[in-house]
Scaffold this active site. Structure first.
Site, PDB file in Angstrom:
ATOM      1  N   THR A   1      46.263  23.991  -6.416  1.00 41.49           N
ATOM      2  CA  THR A   1      45.746  23.256  -5.262  1.00 41.49           C
ATOM      3  C   THR A   1      46.653  22.059  -4.938  1.00 41.49           C
ATOM      4  OG1 THR A   1      43.524  23.925  -5.865  1.00 41.49           O
ATOM      5  CG2 THR A   1      43.695  22.075  -4.357  1.00 41.49           C
TER       6      THR A   1
ATOM      7  N   GLU B   1      37.234  17.005 -10.345  1.00 40.89           N
ATOM      8  CA  GLU B   1      38.021  17.775  -9.371  1.00 40.89           C
ATOM      9  C   GLU B   1      39.327  17.060  -9.025  1.00 40.89           C
ATOM     10  OE1 GLU B   1      38.464  20.568  -8.393  1.00 40.89           O
ATOM     11  OE2 GLU B   1      37.759  21.061  -6.379  1.00 40.89           O
TER      12      GLU B   1
HETATM   13  N1  ADP Z   1      37.777  23.520 -16.825  1.00 40.17           N
HETATM   14  C1  ADP Z   1      38.781  23.801 -16.008  1.00 40.17           C
HETATM   15  N2  ADP Z   1      38.711  24.888 -15.208  1.00 40.17           N
HETATM   16  C2  ADP Z   1      39.733  25.217 -14.387  1.00 40.17           C
HETATM   17  N3  ADP Z   1      40.871  24.506 -14.276  1.00 40.17           N
HETATM   18  C3  ADP Z   1      40.989  23.403 -15.044  1.00 40.17           C
HETATM   19  C4  ADP Z   1      39.959  23.009 -15.941  1.00 40.17           C
HETATM   20  N4  ADP Z   1      40.358  21.870 -16.552  1.00 40.17           N
HETATM   21  C5  ADP Z   1      41.580  21.570 -16.095  1.00 40.17           C
HETATM   22  N5  ADP Z   1      41.983  22.488 -15.187  1.00 40.17           N
HETATM   23  C6  ADP Z   1      43.272  22.504 -14.489  1.00 40.17           C
HETATM   24  O1  ADP Z   1      43.065  22.531 -13.069  1.00 40.17           O
HETATM   25  C7  ADP Z   1      44.071  23.338 -12.441  1.00 40.17           C
HETATM   26  C8  ADP Z   1      43.408  24.429 -11.608  1.00 40.17           C
HETATM   27  O2  ADP Z   1      42.775  23.834 -10.535  1.00 40.17           O
HETATM   28  P1  ADP Z   1      43.123  24.257  -9.051  1.00 40.17           P
HETATM   29  O3  ADP Z   1      44.601  24.312  -8.878  1.00 40.17           O
HETATM   30  O4  ADP Z   1      42.338  23.362  -8.158  1.00 40.17           O
HETATM   31  O5  ADP Z   1      42.573  25.735  -9.032  1.00 40.17           O
HETATM   32  P2  ADP Z   1      41.262  26.267  -8.336  1.00 40.17           P
HETATM   33  O6  ADP Z   1      41.635  26.431  -6.920  1.00 40.17           O
HETATM   34  O7  ADP Z   1      41.050  27.603  -8.959  1.00 40.17           O
HETATM   35  O8  ADP Z   1      40.199  25.284  -8.605  1.00 40.17           O
HETATM   36  C9  ADP Z   1      44.903  23.953 -13.533  1.00 40.17           C
HETATM   37  O9  ADP Z   1      46.083  23.167 -13.667  1.00 40.17           O
HETATM   38  C10 ADP Z   1      44.041  23.801 -14.774  1.00 40.17           C
HETATM   39  O10 ADP Z   1      44.790  23.675 -15.969  1.00 40.17           O
HETATM   40  N1  LIG Z   2      39.998  21.581   0.539  1.00 42.60           N
HETATM   41  C1  LIG Z   2      40.743  21.928  -0.630  1.00 42.60           C
HETATM   42  C2  LIG Z   2      40.055  23.079  -1.318  1.00 42.60           C
HETATM   43  C3  LIG Z   2      40.768  23.610  -2.535  1.00 42.60           C
HETATM   44  O1  LIG Z   2      40.044  24.727  -3.012  1.00 42.60           O
HETATM   45  P1  LIG Z   2      40.481  25.523  -4.312  1.00 42.60           P
HETATM   46  O2  LIG Z   2      39.411  26.542  -4.526  1.00 42.60           O
HETATM   47  O3  LIG Z   2      41.801  26.143  -4.021  1.00 42.60           O
HETATM   48  O4  LIG Z   2      40.540  24.510  -5.421  1.00 42.60           O
HETATM   49  C4  LIG Z   2      42.147  22.333  -0.187  1.00 42.60           C
HETATM   50  O5  LIG Z   2      42.233  23.171   0.684  1.00 42.60           O
HETATM   51  O6  LIG Z   2      43.120  21.776  -0.710  1.00 42.60           O
END
Ligand code: ADP
Ligand SMILES: N[C@@H](CCOP(=O)(O)O)C(=O)O
Length: 309
Positions: free
Chosen positions: A181, A128
């Site tokens: 995020t 994460e």
């Molecule tokens: N297996 C995966 N699934 C989703 N996102 C991934 C994965 N591996 C890497 N990433 C990267 O993580 C980012 C998305 O995560 P984030 O911004 O936290 O979105 P979410 O809120 O949907 O988790 C993107 O840049 C994506 O390319």
């Molecule tokens: N606490 C985090 C949660 C992010 O959740 P996501 O589903 O958008 O990856 C934040 O608020 O930054």
């Protein structure tokens, strides 16, 4: 067991007043993953369907968390991972967490469950961190433990399972814009006024109490975020209207799901959640923004096995 297919659920983090500590698990949306043992040591991502994501293990959250587990477990085999991605990355319902948690949960099963849920959460947090730029467990923990969870501490990791009233339903609308995020975290203030902090932790404390006592009125009264929402809501078109209309339609409360752009509402009973879905849809239908909508009871189980052999 040599191969396992799992459902790895979407999750709603923060739940308004619980930034980075509170989250809950959804039932109707999630990724599927297949993980199998290989003779060759190491982690290989062999298939990704749904979205364009990196195949290199150290660039994909599923690979990073798996590598963290491997470093500790030192198994005599390796693993290959297939990801059937249904949760759009950057949608705010824990897309990265579903992958990061799913791979380690599945590998743990294939190894005969040497690690407990807290240890699996710890490995998943490493994945994460690649997506969000920091280790937070408010999506990972509900995916692994199910239900509502409170992350009391990240170091050392301490996760508390919070009971939830049986009639609680979630409605999620996802307007199709992408918010990373990491970017949604970068716009937040580094310091907050004590007066605001007092209001926020009073709401969080009362929300947790309300969950324990199935007090729907108190849930409604506690679902407020005066610290993060004012900043992030500016990134989400029509957020205020969706929130107001959801509450008018009968939601107990509504707020940003994770870092957005998805918006969640909690309601008492399925009929109320459906009325909220209707009200949410009406707002975006009048705009040129595409959206999708999900209705879900709280998933008390978390990640689950679809089949194994
Ligand atoms: N297996 C995966 N699934 C989703 N996102 C991934 C994965 N591996 C890497 N990433 C990267 O993580 C980012 C998305 O995560 P984030 O911004 O936290 O979105 P979410 O809120 O949907 O988790 C993107 O840049 C994506 O390319
Ligand atoms: N606490 C985090 C949660 C992010 O959740 P996501 O589903 O958008 O990856 C934040 O608020 O930054």
């Amino acid at each position: 067991m040599n191969e396992i297919k799992i459902f790895s659920p979407a999750t709603v983090a923060n739940v308004s007043c619980g930034f980075d500590v509170l989250g809950f698990c959804l039932d109707t949306i999630g990724d599927e993953m297949v993980v199998r043992k290989t003779k060759d040591k190491g982690i290989r991502i062999t298939k990704i369907e749904g979205y364009d994501l990196p195949f290199e293990a150290h660039k994909n959250v599923a690979g990073v968390s798996a590598l963290a587990l491997m470093e500790v477990a030192q198994p005599h085999c390796g693993f290959e991972i297939e990801i059937y991605k249904k949760i759009k990355p950057g949608s705010g319902i824990g897309s990265s967490s579903a992958s990061a948690a799913g791979s380690v949960w599945a590998i743990n099963q294939l190894l005969g469950s040497p690690f407990n849920k807290t240890q699996i959460t710890n490995f998943a947090m490493k994945g994460e961190a690649l997506a969000s730029g920091c280790e937070h467990a408010d999506n990972i923990a509900p995916a692994i433990f199910g239900g509502f969870t409170l992350v009391k501490s990240c170091t050392p990791l301490q996760v508390l399972a919070i009971p939830s009233p049986s009639k609680l339903y979630a409605t999620i609308i996802h307007p199709e814009i992408e918010i990373k995020t990491a970017e949604a975290r970068a716009i937040l203030p580094k310091q907050i006024a004590l007066k605001k902090a007092i209001t926020q932790w009073a709401n969080l404390g009362s929300l947790v109490h309300a969950m324990h006592t199935s007090d729907y009125e108190l849930i409604s009264d506690s679902l407020n975020d005066i610290i993060v929402e004012p900043f992030r809501s500016q990134l989400i078109p029509y957020f205020d209207v969706v929130k107001t209309e959801s509450i008018k339609a009968g939601a107990l409360g509504a707020g940003i799901s994770g870092s957005g752009p998805s918006i969640f509402a909690l309601s008492k009973g399925k009929a109320a959640a459906e009325a909220v879905a209707h009200a949410m849809k009406k707002v975006y239908s009048k705009t040129d923004i595409n959206f999708d909508i999900h209705l879900s009871k709280i998933n008390m189980e978390g990640i689950r096995v679809i089949k194994s052999n």
